[in-house]
Design an enzyme around this catalytic site. Structure first.
Site, mmCIF file in Angstrom:
data_model
loop_
_atom_site.group_PDB
_atom_site.id
_atom_site.type_symbol
_atom_site.label_atom_id
_atom_site.label_comp_id
_atom_site.label_asym_id
_atom_site.label_seq_id
_atom_site.Cartn_x
_atom_site.Cartn_y
_atom_site.Cartn_z
ATOM 1 N N LYS A 197 0.781 -1.279 -0.036
ATOM 2 C CA LYS A 197 -0.040 0.021 -0.026
ATOM 3 C C LYS A 197 0.971 1.133 0.054
ATOM 4 O O LYS A 197 1.838 1.490 0.842
ATOM 5 C CB LYS A 197 -0.949 0.022 1.201
ATOM 6 C CG LYS A 197 -1.993 1.195 1.319
ATOM 7 C CD LYS A 197 -2.603 0.936 2.771
ATOM 8 C CE LYS A 197 -3.759 1.944 2.912
ATOM 9 N NZ LYS A 197 -4.403 1.973 4.157
ATOM 10 N N SER A 228 -9.974 -0.631 6.765
ATOM 11 C CA SER A 228 -9.395 -0.502 5.598
ATOM 12 C C SER A 228 -8.595 -1.735 5.014
ATOM 13 O O SER A 228 -8.028 -1.682 3.849
ATOM 14 C CB SER A 228 -8.299 0.733 5.776
ATOM 15 O OG SER A 228 -8.771 2.024 5.851
ATOM 16 N N SER A 270 -9.212 2.082 2.928
ATOM 17 C CA SER A 270 -8.263 2.870 2.058
ATOM 18 C C SER A 270 -7.322 1.903 1.285
ATOM 19 O O SER A 270 -6.729 2.371 0.334
ATOM 20 C CB SER A 270 -7.566 3.770 2.904
ATOM 21 O OG SER A 270 -6.973 3.243 3.869
#
Length: 532
Positions: free
Chosen positions: A129, A228, A204
């Site tokens: 990420k 997330s 996210s």
């Protein structure tokens, strides 16, 4: 606890307002067009092996690390133009590192067991990420003022995986400043769902969810402060785990947690195959992983199982879709038939206040008495101070550097009380005590991952509180494993959250392994027909 007549009225009123606003929003929101409606199918069999299987084959010289890394590079180059999941690659460096791995294996005299013990992920590709620091890669979290920032070192969790032999391929997209359930920002654009390009991937950690769901990565790293990890895993049909709080180091990611938020933020693994969760968590947790006894065998027949079908009917949150309720019931039936256990269905009234509890605790000061950094302050990083109302006006004119979701969150903060509601705090403490006593050291709870199957792009703006189905467990500090349960009638992933007691991560992880065998786990999206 049944809803009052007033609460039912508020729910209907909210839904009516939402659809009116949505009709207006469609006039301003950017429209996407795709000439292709589905991903190309996977043709290289190496892409259909778990990370543990790949590591074993590499150690045994049945395949080279270069071959595996190249296979994933080819797949990313094939599908990333369609899903926009990877935002910066390091393919050349990854191939060089893979060649070094192959040379190391050729020269190793200690045998396969030595390599497995020392470097359990040797030669296996991984994605990260973009919110995490990966040396030489951007770390902007989609903020335009951080566009030129390049990480000079690795985040601790990334470093541990690299030290175990994993080879990063690049970094993946996230929502602006990691605080929204759609992975969209003005630096990298929007990420598409591999099962339907018009659908969201969650956030996210949505870039990770998408690239894994597309078969373009086998394991990845995500972070979770309100769902997330779990929401992207749910929408993209893969596995993920939010560990017990305090197990995996959260440093080296942006934005940093503040106030009490460090107690809610978790870093964890995301993957296509359930067998990779425990090895990844063991590596990422370092010495802390010993607290979890991850490799202690779990007898599922000796566990107590509970199923909670919904949050009790909060008027702020969408009702759970029938297909998701049915999937959870099928899990209950399978557990009872295969294991001989009795799954107890429960309704927990305090869950109705999940969003209010999450919002209150996220805004609470830390032990030093300082309030957490506001979202508007984070949006101002490296640039001029952001005024949310002015930014909203600029957005309508098409001049804002920020997404509508980010602006909306900054606006909401302006009206947030600095004094927590005694009633909400009472509900939180009551829920904490009830769930900890219920789960103990041998309990597992099934709970919807989200009330809705993956929505169309931008639709979450009008259902902003649905994430509370996942966010509540960050506040409670409980470990949760996200498990896929096949596909809906529309060809979109179904799933369920598996919750265990504190430090009992191995129970939810063992249950996920069982459910993967029972329901088939990840399904290749290229073989799924997408309805127009």
């Amino acid at each position: 606890m049944a809803l009052t007549r007033f609460e039912r009225f508020l729910g209907r009123l909210l839904r009516a307002v939402v659809w009116i606003l949505f009709a207006a929003f469609k006039l301003f929101a950017p429209q996407q067009r795709h000439g292709v409606s589905r991903l190309p199918p996977i043709t290289n069999p190496l892409l259909l092996l778990s990370a543990m299987q790949l590591a074993r084959k590499i150690r045994r010289k049945e395949v080279t690390s270069v071959e595996v890394v190249q296979a994933y590079i080819d797949r990313i180059q094939e599908v990333n133009p369609l899903i926009n999941a990877m935002v910066k690659d390091r393919f050349s460096a990854a191939l060089q590192e893979a060649a070094q791995v192959d040379k190391l294996i050729e020269e190793e005299t200690g045998g396969e067991d030595v390599l497995e013990d020392r470097l359990p992920l040797l030669g296996v590709p991984i994605t990260v990420k973009e919110a995490f620091a990966l040396q030489g890669m951007p770390n902007s979290t989609g903020l335009l003022t951080r566009r030129d920032l390049v990480s000079g070192a690795d985040a601790p969790s990334v470093a541990l995986l690299k030290r175990a032999g994993a080879i990063p391929l690049g970094v993946t997209n996230c929502s602006e400043l990691c605080m929204w359930l759609e992975s969209h920002n003005h630096l990298y654009g929007i990420t598409n769902n591999p099962y339907d390009f018009e659908r969201i991937v969650g956030g996210s950690s949505g870039g990770e969810g998408s690239i894994l769901g597309a078969g373009s990565s086998v394991i990845g790293i995500g972070s979770d402060i309100g769902g997330s990890i779990r929401i992207p895993c749910f929408f993209n049909g893969i596995f993920g785990h939010k560990p017990s709080v305090g197990i995996v180091n959260n440093e080296g990611q942006y934005p940093p947690a503040s106030g009490q938020q460090m107690g809610f933020l978790c870093t964890g693994p995301m993957c296509r195959y359930a067998e990779d969760l425990i090895p990844m968590l063991s590596i990422m947790g370092g010495p802390n992983a010993e607290k979890l006894s991850l490799f202690t065998e779990v007898d599922l027949k000796k566990l107590r199982f509970f199923s909670v079908p919904h949050n009790g009917g909060s008027h702020l949150v969408s009702p759970v879709e029938p297909q998701l309720l049915h999937a959870q019931k099928m899990v209950v039936k399978r557990l009872e038939a295969d294991l001989g256990v009795k799954v107890q269905e429960l309704l927990i009234p305090q869950l109705k206040y999940s969003f209010q509890i999450w919002g209150t605790m996220m805004a609470s000061p830390g032990k030093d008495g300082k309030p957490p950094t506001t979202f508007a302050e984070l949006m101002s990083e490296g640039g001029k101070k952001v005024w949310p109302a002015w930014e909203l006006f600029k957005w309508f004119l098409g001049f804002s550097s920020h997404t509508l979701a980010a602006i909306g969150l900054a606006l909401v903060e302006l009206f947030q009380s600095s004094h927590p509601s005694p009633f909400i705090m009472q509900q939180k403490e009551s829920l904490q005590q009830e769930l900890e006593e219920l789960l103990g050291t041998d309990g597992v709870l099934l709970y919807p991952s989200h009330p809705l199957i993956a929505q169309k792009h931008h639709h979450p703006i009008f259902t902003p509180f649905n994430f509370s189905y996942t966010g509540i467990f960050n506040i409670l500090g409980l470990p949760v494993t996200q498990c896929p349960l096949g596909l809906s009638a529309e060809g979109l992933p179904l799933g369920v959250q598996i919750v265990a007691g504190k430090l009992q991560d191995r129970l939810s992880l063992a249950t996920a392994l069982y459910l993967e065998k029972a329901f088939g786990g990840w399904r290749e999206p290229g073989k799924t027909t997408i309805k127009p």
